[in-house]
Motif scaffolding. Structure first.
Motif, PDB file in Angstrom:
ATOM      1  N   VAL A  17       0.854  -1.198   0.000  1.00 31.68           N
ATOM      2  CA  VAL A  17       0.000   0.000   0.000  1.00 31.68           C
ATOM      3  C   VAL A  17       0.886   1.243   0.000  1.00 31.68           C
ATOM      4  CG1 VAL A  17      -1.844  -1.200   1.246  1.00 31.68           C
ATOM      5  CG2 VAL A  17      -0.160   0.123   2.530  1.00 31.68           C
ATOM      6  N   ALA A  18       0.284   2.368  -0.316  1.00 30.71           N
ATOM      7  CA  ALA A  18       0.999   3.641  -0.244  1.00 30.71           C
ATOM      8  C   ALA A  18       0.905   4.186   1.177  1.00 30.71           C
ATOM      9  CB  ALA A  18       0.401   4.635  -1.231  1.00 30.71           C
ATOM     10  N   TYR A  19       1.931   4.939   1.558  1.00 32.36           N
ATOM     11  CA  TYR A  19       1.876   5.629   2.841  1.00 32.36           C
ATOM     12  C   TYR A  19       0.698   6.611   2.832  1.00 32.36           C
ATOM     13  CZ  TYR A  19       6.390   4.078   4.724  1.00 32.36           C
ATOM     14  OH  TYR A  19       7.406   3.331   5.246  1.00 32.36           O
ATOM     15  N   PRO A  20       0.180   6.958   4.017  1.00 26.82           N
ATOM     16  CA  PRO A  20      -0.874   7.977   4.070  1.00 26.82           C
ATOM     17  C   PRO A  20      -0.416   9.252   3.355  1.00 26.82           C
ATOM     18  CG  PRO A  20      -0.625   6.920   6.208  1.00 26.82           C
ATOM     19  CD  PRO A  20       0.500   6.411   5.351  1.00 26.82           C
ATOM     20  N   GLY A  21      -1.258   9.759   2.460  1.00 28.59           N
ATOM     21  CA  GLY A  21      -0.923  10.961   1.707  1.00 28.59           C
ATOM     22  C   GLY A  21      -0.151  10.694   0.433  1.00 28.59           C
ATOM     23  N   VAL A  45       3.635  11.944 -13.141  1.00 32.64           N
ATOM     24  CA  VAL A  45       3.227  13.350 -13.131  1.00 32.64           C
ATOM     25  C   VAL A  45       3.957  14.079 -12.010  1.00 32.64           C
ATOM     26  CG1 VAL A  45       0.946  12.940 -14.128  1.00 32.64           C
ATOM     27  CG2 VAL A  45       1.226  12.825 -11.652  1.00 32.64           C
ATOM     28  N   ARG A  46       4.054  15.389 -12.173  1.00 33.61           N
ATOM     29  CA  ARG A  46       4.675  16.231 -11.151  1.00 33.61           C
ATOM     30  C   ARG A  46       3.585  17.036 -10.458  1.00 33.61           C
ATOM     31  NH1 ARG A  46       9.537  14.821  -9.781  1.00 33.61           N
ATOM     32  NH2 ARG A  46      10.025  16.958  -9.137  1.00 33.61           N
ATOM     33  N   ARG A  47       3.829  17.352  -9.199  1.00 33.60           N
ATOM     34  CA  ARG A  47       2.876  18.175  -8.454  1.00 33.60           C
ATOM     35  C   ARG A  47       2.665  19.502  -9.183  1.00 33.60           C
ATOM     36  NH1 ARG A  47       3.644  20.240  -2.179  1.00 33.60           N
ATOM     37  NH2 ARG A  47       1.671  21.353  -2.038  1.00 33.60           N
ATOM     38  N   GLY A  48       1.406  19.898  -9.349  1.00 34.73           N
ATOM     39  CA  GLY A  48       1.079  21.137 -10.039  1.00 34.73           C
ATOM     40  C   GLY A  48       0.855  20.981 -11.528  1.00 34.73           C
ATOM     41  N   GLN A  49       1.148  19.789 -12.077  1.00 35.35           N
ATOM     42  CA  GLN A  49       0.963  19.544 -13.519  1.00 35.35           C
ATOM     43  C   GLN A  49      -0.527  19.459 -13.845  1.00 35.35           C
ATOM     44  OE1 GLN A  49       3.189  16.177 -15.014  1.00 35.35           O
ATOM     45  NE2 GLN A  49       1.738  15.825 -16.682  1.00 35.35           N
ATOM     46  N   LEU A  50      -0.941  20.100 -14.947  1.00 32.46           N
ATOM     47  CA  LEU A  50      -2.328  20.019 -15.390  1.00 32.46           C
ATOM     48  C   LEU A  50      -2.644  18.584 -15.816  1.00 32.46           C
ATOM     49  CD1 LEU A  50      -4.941  21.649 -16.154  1.00 32.46           C
ATOM     50  CD2 LEU A  50      -4.018  21.699 -18.485  1.00 32.46           C
ATOM     51  N   VAL A  51      -3.691  18.008 -15.223  1.00 32.03           N
ATOM     52  CA  VAL A  51      -4.062  16.626 -15.568  1.00 32.03           C
ATOM     53  C   VAL A  51      -5.446  16.535 -16.200  1.00 32.03           C
ATOM     54  CG1 VAL A  51      -2.549  15.552 -13.857  1.00 32.03           C
ATOM     55  CG2 VAL A  51      -4.884  16.175 -13.204  1.00 32.03           C
ATOM     56  N   ALA A  52      -6.294  17.544 -15.973  1.00 32.97           N
ATOM     57  CA  ALA A  52      -7.647  17.499 -16.536  1.00 32.97           C
ATOM     58  C   ALA A  52      -8.201  18.919 -16.625  1.00 32.97           C
ATOM     59  CB  ALA A  52      -8.565  16.631 -15.670  1.00 32.97           C
ATOM     60  N   GLU A  53      -9.157  19.077 -17.548  1.00 32.14           N
ATOM     61  CA  GLU A  53      -9.761  20.399 -17.728  1.00 32.14           C
ATOM     62  C   GLU A  53     -11.230  20.241 -18.079  1.00 32.14           C
ATOM     63  OE1 GLU A  53      -8.686  24.610 -19.994  1.00 32.14           O
ATOM     64  OE2 GLU A  53      -7.593  22.779 -20.511  1.00 32.14           O
ATOM     65  N   LEU A  54     -12.062  21.080 -17.472  1.00 30.28           N
ATOM     66  CA  LEU A  54     -13.498  21.088 -17.748  1.00 30.28           C
ATOM     67  C   LEU A  54     -13.837  22.241 -18.691  1.00 30.28           C
ATOM     68  CD1 LEU A  54     -14.917  20.555 -14.142  1.00 30.28           C
ATOM     69  CD2 LEU A  54     -14.505  18.814 -15.867  1.00 30.28           C
ATOM     70  N   PRO A 137      -1.924  16.853  -7.263  1.00 33.15           N
ATOM     71  CA  PRO A 137      -1.582  17.362  -5.930  1.00 33.15           C
ATOM     72  C   PRO A 137      -0.246  16.847  -5.401  1.00 33.15           C
ATOM     73  CG  PRO A 137      -3.234  15.649  -5.753  1.00 33.15           C
ATOM     74  CD  PRO A 137      -2.998  15.842  -7.218  1.00 33.15           C
ATOM     75  N   ILE A 138       0.273  15.774  -6.001  1.00 25.12           N
ATOM     76  CA  ILE A 138       1.544  15.186  -5.555  1.00 25.12           C
ATOM     77  C   ILE A 138       2.334  14.719  -6.775  1.00 25.12           C
ATOM     78  CG2 ILE A 138       0.648  14.392  -3.311  1.00 25.12           C
ATOM     79  CD1 ILE A 138       0.516  11.532  -4.539  1.00 25.12           C
ATOM     80  N   ASP A 139       3.636  14.501  -6.576  1.00 25.19           N
ATOM     81  CA  ASP A 139       4.429  13.770  -7.574  1.00 25.19           C
ATOM     82  C   ASP A 139       4.011  12.305  -7.505  1.00 25.19           C
ATOM     83  OD1 ASP A 139       5.778  16.124  -7.957  1.00 25.19           O
ATOM     84  OD2 ASP A 139       7.612  15.499  -6.931  1.00 25.19           O
ATOM     85  N   GLY A 140       3.897  11.653  -8.642  1.00 23.64           N
ATOM     86  CA  GLY A 140       3.544  10.241  -8.570  1.00 23.64           C
ATOM     87  C   GLY A 140       3.267   9.636  -9.929  1.00 23.64           C
ATOM     88  N   THR A 141       2.600   8.498  -9.907  1.00 25.92           N
ATOM     89  CA  THR A 141       2.256   7.742 -11.109  1.00 25.92           C
ATOM     90  C   THR A 141       0.744   7.586 -11.168  1.00 25.92           C
ATOM     91  OG1 THR A 141       4.336   6.514 -10.989  1.00 25.92           O
ATOM     92  CG2 THR A 141       2.577   5.550 -12.322  1.00 25.92           C
ATOM     93  N   ALA A 163      -0.402   7.812  -7.271  1.00 26.24           N
ATOM     94  CA  ALA A 163       0.334   7.267  -6.126  1.00 26.24           C
ATOM     95  C   ALA A 163       1.823   7.545  -6.301  1.00 26.24           C
ATOM     96  CB  ALA A 163       0.091   5.771  -5.991  1.00 26.24           C
ATOM     97  N   ASP A 164       2.461   7.878  -5.194  1.00 24.24           N
ATOM     98  CA  ASP A 164       3.920   8.028  -5.175  1.00 24.24           C
ATOM     99  C   ASP A 164       4.500   6.648  -4.870  1.00 24.24           C
ATOM    100  OD1 ASP A 164       6.577   8.560  -4.785  1.00 24.24           O
ATOM    101  OD2 ASP A 164       6.268  10.291  -3.472  1.00 24.24           O
TER     102      ASP A 164
END
Length: 262
Positions: A17-21, A45-54, A137-141, A163-164
């Motif tokens: 599992v991933a750590y909390p957060g 992805v990097r924290r702050g990267q645009l991932v979706a748009e409405l 919101p976080i760096d991760g996959t 998830a990181d």
């Protein structure tokens, strides 16, 4: 609770599992039509990267109208302020009435209030518009995509799971009657199905104070499924091929027996 055969170790099953957060479900704060989902599963992805748009055409139009209204209100404030200052000056020179000075001062205050209301509407619409651009919101996959472009999504609907993978550990379900054989820092060996004969070093990182209901159905038919368990957290001490959510077998070394006193 069974000791690992012939070893005296406490055997248990668990998952990575991933750590909390370190694992977050990314959703939309506002309802709307999803026009872009810029990432795929397994993409980093990097924290702050645009991932979706409405879609936000209507919001942009409303914001432009609100900004124009605020600009008009600002012009009204400037005019009303000059008018009030002129009336105050004339009254002081006995060339105008005090009543007229009070009327223009009231007009100035009303214009200032309208300007603040208009600016508040600009801020509100700008905040809603910002929510149509969703960032990581976080760096991760990216582990999962729960929506597709073109879909209408409700506020709070999940879009992605990120998830990181550098921040993972094992959550092992230790039978409650084995709880006394688990100590903080105890060495652990971790095995995974499909990697016969291989195991990875780990250690007990956290021992909770209470037991909970079992979540995993035991693969060993001889192990009871209805017992309560201690969710022991185990940190890996070396790199492993274990995937997030993958089921593992752990063998925890119990503390040495106490020597009799005297």
């Amino acid at each position: 609770g069974a000791a690992a055969a012939g070893s005296g170790r406490v055997a248990a099953e668990g998952r990575l599992v991933a750590y909390p957060g370190a694992e977050v479900v990314v959703g939309s704060d506002v309802a709307g039509t999803l026009i872009r989902l810029t990432v795929q599963e397994k993409q980093t992805v990097r924290r702050g990267q645009l991932v979706a748009e409405l879609r936000a055409d209507d919001l942009r139009a409303q914001l432009a109208a609100a900004q124009a209204k605020a600009a008009e209100a600002a012009a009204d404030v400037r005019f009303a302020a000059k008018d009030a200052e002129r009336s105050r000056y004339l009254a002081a020179q006995n060339a105008g009435t005090q009543r007229e000075a009070e009327r223009t001062a009231s007009g100035r205050d009303s214009a200032a209030a309208r300007l603040e209301t208009a600016r508040a509407e600009v801020r509100r619409l700008a905040a809603v518009l910002a929510k149509t651009r969703i960032v990581a919101p976080i760096d991760g996959t990216v582990m999962d995509r729960a929506a597709q472009p073109g879909e209408h999504v409700e506020a709070g609907a999940p879009l992605l799971t990120i998830a990181d993978l550098r921040r993972t550990r094992i959550e092992a379900e230790v039978d409650e009657f084995d709880a006394g054989h688990v100590r903080l820092g105890a060495p652990v060996r971790v095995a995974v199905e499909g990697y016969d004969g291989r195991s990875w070093r780990a250690h007990v990182e956290e021992v909770p104070d209470s037991v909970v209901a079992r979540k995993l159905r035991p693969q060993d038919p001889g192990r009871p499924a209805d017992t309560r368990v201690l969710l022991v957290k185990i940190a890996l001490d070396e790199p492993s091929p274990i995937k997030l959510g993958q089921r593992v077998e752990v063998a925890i070394t119990p503390p040495p027996p106490r020597r009799p006193i005297g």
